[in-house]
Design a protein around this motif. Structure first.
Motif, PDB file in Angstrom:
ATOM      1  N   LYS A 278       0.853  -1.274  -0.088  1.00 50.27           N
ATOM      2  CA  LYS A 278      -0.091   0.057  -0.057  1.00 50.27           C
ATOM      3  C   LYS A 278       0.806   1.239  -0.109  1.00 50.27           C
ATOM      4  O   LYS A 278       0.529   2.180  -0.658  1.00 50.27           O
ATOM      5  N   ALA A 279       1.708   1.274   0.748  1.00 48.10           N
ATOM      6  CA  ALA A 279       2.875   2.339   0.738  1.00 48.10           C
ATOM      7  C   ALA A 279       3.333   2.965  -0.550  1.00 48.10           C
ATOM      8  O   ALA A 279       3.474   3.955  -0.999  1.00 48.10           O
ATOM      9  N   THR A 280       3.695   1.795  -1.210  1.00 47.88           N
ATOM     10  CA  THR A 280       4.352   2.029  -2.526  1.00 47.88           C
ATOM     11  C   THR A 280       3.237   2.515  -3.551  1.00 47.88           C
ATOM     12  O   THR A 280       3.699   3.434  -4.370  1.00 47.88           O
ATOM     13  N   ILE A 281       1.893   1.864  -3.440  1.00 47.68           N
ATOM     14  CA  ILE A 281       1.165   2.474  -4.476  1.00 47.68           C
ATOM     15  C   ILE A 281       0.592   3.815  -4.118  1.00 47.68           C
ATOM     16  O   ILE A 281       0.419   4.785  -4.957  1.00 47.68           O
ATOM     17  N   LEU A 282       0.367   4.111  -2.761  1.00 48.77           N
ATOM     18  CA  LEU A 282      -0.150   5.503  -2.348  1.00 48.77           C
ATOM     19  C   LEU A 282       0.842   6.526  -2.377  1.00 48.77           C
ATOM     20  O   LEU A 282       0.410   7.536  -2.439  1.00 48.77           O
ATOM     21  N   SER A 283       2.090   6.189  -2.511  1.00 43.39           N
ATOM     22  CA  SER A 283       3.075   7.312  -2.312  1.00 43.39           C
ATOM     23  C   SER A 283       2.947   8.212  -3.453  1.00 43.39           C
ATOM     24  O   SER A 283       3.296   9.465  -3.337  1.00 43.39           O
ATOM     25  N   PRO A 284       2.924   8.003  -4.957  1.00 47.00           N
ATOM     26  CA  PRO A 284       3.005   8.845  -5.851  1.00 47.00           C
ATOM     27  C   PRO A 284       1.694   9.632  -5.565  1.00 47.00           C
ATOM     28  O   PRO A 284       1.766  10.928  -6.140  1.00 47.00           O
ATOM     29  N   ILE A 285       0.662   9.260  -5.357  1.00 46.13           N
ATOM     30  CA  ILE A 285      -0.725   9.965  -5.111  1.00 46.13           C
ATOM     31  C   ILE A 285      -0.724  10.855  -3.974  1.00 46.13           C
ATOM     32  O   ILE A 285      -1.084  12.193  -4.074  1.00 46.13           O
TER      33      ILE A 285
END
Length: 74
Positions: free
Chosen positions: A61-68
């Motif tokens: 989740k952290a990787t997925i949400l970091s660019p957002i």
């Protein structure tokens, strides 16, 4: 048939025919617990939705949400 109509039908059958909870459940093809709820209240309770989680996705989740969630650089 909506739940409200079904509750109305259960209550009517109990009032007019004096059917037991078991017979009402059999006739309307619902659980005896649902018959008891229908006899207590004319309006069905709202459906509850439990919390959802995704155990397979949690580590990423952290990787997925970091660019957002990162603020735009100007």
């Amino acid at each position: 048939m909506s739940r409200v109509e079904q509750f109305e039908s259960i209550r009517r059958d109990r009032r007019e025919e004096g059917l037991s909870i078991r017979e009402l459940a059999r006739r309307h093809k619902v659980h005896r617990r649902a018959v008891r709820v229908a006899l207590v209240s004319a309006v069905p309770p709202p459906r509850t939705v439990g919390p959802r989680h995704s155990p397979a996705l949690d580590p990423h989740k952290a990787t997925i949400l970091s660019p957002i969630t990162e603020s735009p650089q100007s």
